[in-house]
Design an enzyme around this catalytic site. Structure first.
Site, PDB file in Angstrom:
ATOM      1  N   THR B  94      42.864  49.535  37.120  1.00 27.22           N
ATOM      2  CA  THR B  94      42.904  48.096  37.316  1.00 27.22           C
ATOM      3  C   THR B  94      42.769  47.446  35.947  1.00 27.22           C
ATOM      4  O   THR B  94      41.680  47.178  35.464  1.00 27.22           O
ATOM      5  CB  THR B  94      41.767  47.650  38.255  1.00 27.22           C
ATOM      6  OG1 THR B  94      41.925  48.325  39.502  1.00 27.22           O
ATOM      7  CG2 THR B  94      41.829  46.146  38.495  1.00 27.22           C
ATOM      8  N   LYS B 170      47.026  43.592  42.480  1.00 27.06           N
ATOM      9  CA  LYS B 170      45.731  44.268  42.606  1.00 27.06           C
ATOM     10  C   LYS B 170      44.589  43.296  42.307  1.00 27.06           C
ATOM     11  O   LYS B 170      43.609  43.210  43.058  1.00 27.06           O
ATOM     12  CB  LYS B 170      45.670  45.454  41.641  1.00 27.06           C
ATOM     13  CG  LYS B 170      44.299  46.068  41.430  1.00 27.06           C
ATOM     14  CD  LYS B 170      43.725  46.701  42.697  1.00 27.06           C
ATOM     15  CE  LYS B 170      42.306  47.218  42.443  1.00 27.06           C
ATOM     16  NZ  LYS B 170      41.653  47.681  43.664  1.00 27.06           N
ATOM     17  N   LYS B 239      34.743  41.964  35.839  1.00 27.68           N
ATOM     18  CA  LYS B 239      35.859  42.204  34.921  1.00 27.68           C
ATOM     19  C   LYS B 239      37.184  41.890  35.600  1.00 27.68           C
ATOM     20  O   LYS B 239      38.082  41.263  35.012  1.00 27.68           O
ATOM     21  CB  LYS B 239      35.804  43.675  34.468  1.00 27.68           C
ATOM     22  CG  LYS B 239      36.901  44.137  33.553  1.00 27.68           C
ATOM     23  CD  LYS B 239      38.040  44.825  34.308  1.00 27.68           C
ATOM     24  CE  LYS B 239      37.627  46.158  34.918  1.00 27.68           C
ATOM     25  NZ  LYS B 239      38.763  46.761  35.676  1.00 27.68           N
TER      26      LYS B 239
END
Lengths: 296, 296, 296, 296
Positions: B94, B170, B239
């Site tokens: 990711t 995502k 994040k």
């Protein structure tokens, strides 16, 4: 049982019809009387006044907001004054926590009983007896009313003896729907601006982690930015979040996401008018990103 | 096929295991080599270096963040320098939209191919080949890699030829999860303060309009305020929203709900530290309402 | 002129004293009568009831909120029932736009006149006749009352004939103060965590672009995180932003910053209680950043 | 002293002119050389390259953003490579905390010294030597540079030895300005919709509690919704809040108001383009309330 039903709008008409279908005697009343015709043709008894509709074991009320609900209960010909002692007022309207609490008090004082019993579902679900019914009030009163509630929905949840908690749950549920619309709107605007069609994104979501009716229904409307005609008016959705925030304010529960949603709802009302679906909430992120409306 | 797999953490180990189970030759590499033992015992080949893992038709990378992903690709012994021309880098980490875009450019320049192929699912889903795989990149490259992707997940979505859009999807998905957690936290705090147990509220939601895995899983954690031990660390969840906001900023897409979530995530990191699950996001509303932690 | 003055709290006592000092006959009333003693010693006439205080050319009211203001005006012994026709009710309380509008209507119906005349300033300013007075209502009524308003403040602003607009301006001003507190809190928390003492930052601000009393006063409190004892209670500040948001909601004016502030105010009430200054708003950013309280 | 000055835009030209007026030898450089003509006519020495401008005791840089600042320092002909050991780079650009920290490190490694010295003020203030200068870096380096800083501003604030804190203060100051614009916009939209002209409201504010230049300047622009031509471009203001949020994110300091502002700034860029003043932030609340633009 002999049941009164007051408020025969899109939701109430379906609910009353299902009570009738379940074999109850149903006295139907609506401010604009034409709404009752279809039900009378099916066997309902037309009540000319609220007082007449209240000559029953229980009376349902199903109207749009606190103001309408208040107008039903107040006055010499209102529900409070005319419902027999021992009979039950089942309030299915999406009203404020505060009004529900006050209604409970006043019915108790008058020897009547009160159940707050809001429902989840759109008019089609009301017509098909597929609503989800949330009910709070005294347990024995609920037990007696349960067959009625089961007749209008696919599942009845009893959440305890404090009526207004059922209203809080209803408002909380509508807030969750709005939060889905806002999140879908923002993320669709982003992926769309990066070149991914919103419906491709939606298909991924709904076939993986977000396979719930809410995502399918509202995701489709938002992906297509199809907000007219209104199925659930922005004005009513805004009212619900306002009621939620009022309850939250009184209980001292900060709800920043609810506040964000409410401000965006006000913007829709101020800039688009009342004649738009509440899912227009999910369209603002596209506007703010400068993405042209495919339907414009 | 001969496959390299770099990054054998909770997610990568399961994914590599499933590639092995599907009959591929798998060269496994991890910075801390002990992580490879289990896979080697099952028949994987231990690669001593990234260069060794890259002697393959395709190499997967699955690490925690942009920094780790960058450290894999750069340098004389990195993926970019050692992957054969014609071979494919399948990046499942990711990572940021920006890094993915730059990786695609550089691989193209070097005559290598690149697929962005992030996944949805927790480690258990990775182990059980139940991930949802989102993939973007050249269509013919995807077609060749599809059996590999199918081997690690229950469904593979191909979303077009621009790799970084898969990363945006995502990040968008993780944002939707966070928005559910925030909305659940706020509404549970409200009903809870009004006397309704959060799990009662959750049961109503999940048996009606919100019957999706996300609501069950995270709703339970939030209702119990069970945020330790971390299953997906708050640091990583934070994040991801930061990366989403960076992509949104660059694309000029305002995302106020994402911003709200990010600020609350920062608060969790600043006040609770890194050793907490990202679902702690849903606990802040309880704190802000002054509701004591049942687990404290 | 003969003036009634109802509500002798921190603000009202100073205002009534200045009316007295300006040579007017002042009939003073307070629910808890001890508050009048000091003024009576200076020459005010003690009114035993609201009715007595209303036997005047004009009556000021200065109380904490809508509820208190309503209790003054309603009933057989309230201001509405006992103020002579032709006399003027000067409402200086910080009340809602809606209540002010309704009061104006009712006074008009009864042949009385009404001015909304809220004030800006702390109790010290009230004592020193240094308030800023904002007034709205009929122009000729204002002209007659102007000497009274000038006696309590350093400047009187007349903003037109619609009384409730003065209340909106007062609420808007308090919102601006809150927004300064929030902005100072956030920026001070940041520079503080990077090693700059908050008061150094504040000195730069106040000696350059932000040389206004508000920044000096609240900046100092926030830099020192000195929120007790309360000078203006968080409860009242929260009420003001709630009233602002209600007016904004009714007028369909989204105010996302006001909403942000209101949620943070609710958090203060829920977690710190009522016994704290409203400037505690500026302390939340420090908490959220995990910065220890220097006074704890 | 012999001074280099790189970056002769609206701000830099005025600053360089004041250094010249103070009697220093000034070597001026700008990418597009025509900008230097006026200064050369006043006695400045034209530097053909950055290297030439760096043959000095100190070199100022004053450019628009991190990218421009980076392009000045990097490469064989950049400031880092060509500034003599012992000489000082005085960076007045509004750059990121992170870049400033890295510049400080690199200059130290090369035996050069570095001061972060951003300024507050518009071009007119730069021309009139009325800037407010914030400086951080080694105390003895600052002492030597102080006469230079005093020559360009009305006041110099030394905030300690860690250079990047000066940049954080500059960003914090710009955030405070934005928060004023947002608060003014929201409150003006409300009172305006209730019938009070925004400039009446502004006059009350600025003659009472908010008598600071910021309120006068930006309040007027917002009241008139006069956002073109841009005096400080929305693009640059947005960049500053982005840099602030990046610093806040790294330091784990939640800044919800800064986030709100940033999202609204992105909306301006996406819907209005870059050619608009940053004070357009204060116009959004009018738009959201459905108030027609008086200038449209």
């Amino acid at each position: 049982m002999r049941i009164g039903f007051i408020g025969l709008g899109h939701m109430g008409a379906g609910m009353a019809g299902n009570l009738l279908a379940a074999g109850h005697e149903v006295l139907v009343f609506n401010r604009s009387p034409g709404k009752a015709d279809h039900l009378v043709a099916q066997g309902a008894v037309r009540a000319a006044t609220i007082r007449e509709a209240c000559q029953a074991d229980a009376v349902f009320s199903m109207v749009a907001d606190d103001q309408a609900a208040t107008s039903l209960v107040e006055g010499a010909e209102g529900i409070l004054a005319t419902l027999p002692a021992g009979a039950t007022h089942i309030s299915s309207s999406t009203i404020s926590v505060d009004l529900s609490r006050r209604l409970a008090d006043r019915h108790r004082t008058l020897g009547q009983t009160y159940l707050a019993s809001p429902v989840f579902g759109r008019p089609e679900a009301a017509a098909a007896a597929k609503l989800f019914v949330v009910c709070a009030g005294d347990a024995d009163v609920f037990e007696k009313a349960k067959p009625l509630l089961d007749a209008i929905g696919q599942h009845t949840f009893y959440v305890g003896r404090t009526p207004e908690t059922a209203n809080a749950i209803k408002l909380g549920g509508n807030f969750l729907i709005c939060s889905v619309m806002e999140a879908l709107g923002e993320s669709m605007a982003l992926v769309s601006k990066l070149g991914v069609p919103p419906d491709t994104f939606l298909e991924i979501l709904t076939s993986s982690l977000f396979d719930a009716p809410i995502y399918h229904t509202y995701g489709g409307l938002i992906a297509r930015r199809e907000f007219r005609p209104a199925r659930f008016a922005a004005r009513l959705g805004t009212k619900d979040i306002r009621l939620l925030l009022e309850a939250a304010g009184e209980a001292r529960v900060p709800m920043p996401l609810a506040s964000l949603i409410h401000d965006r709802q006000l913007r829709i009302l101020a800039t688009e008018g009342d004649d738009i679906d509440w899912s227009a909430l999910g369209g603002l992120a596209f506007q703010d990103a400068g993405i042209a409306d495919p339907r414009a």
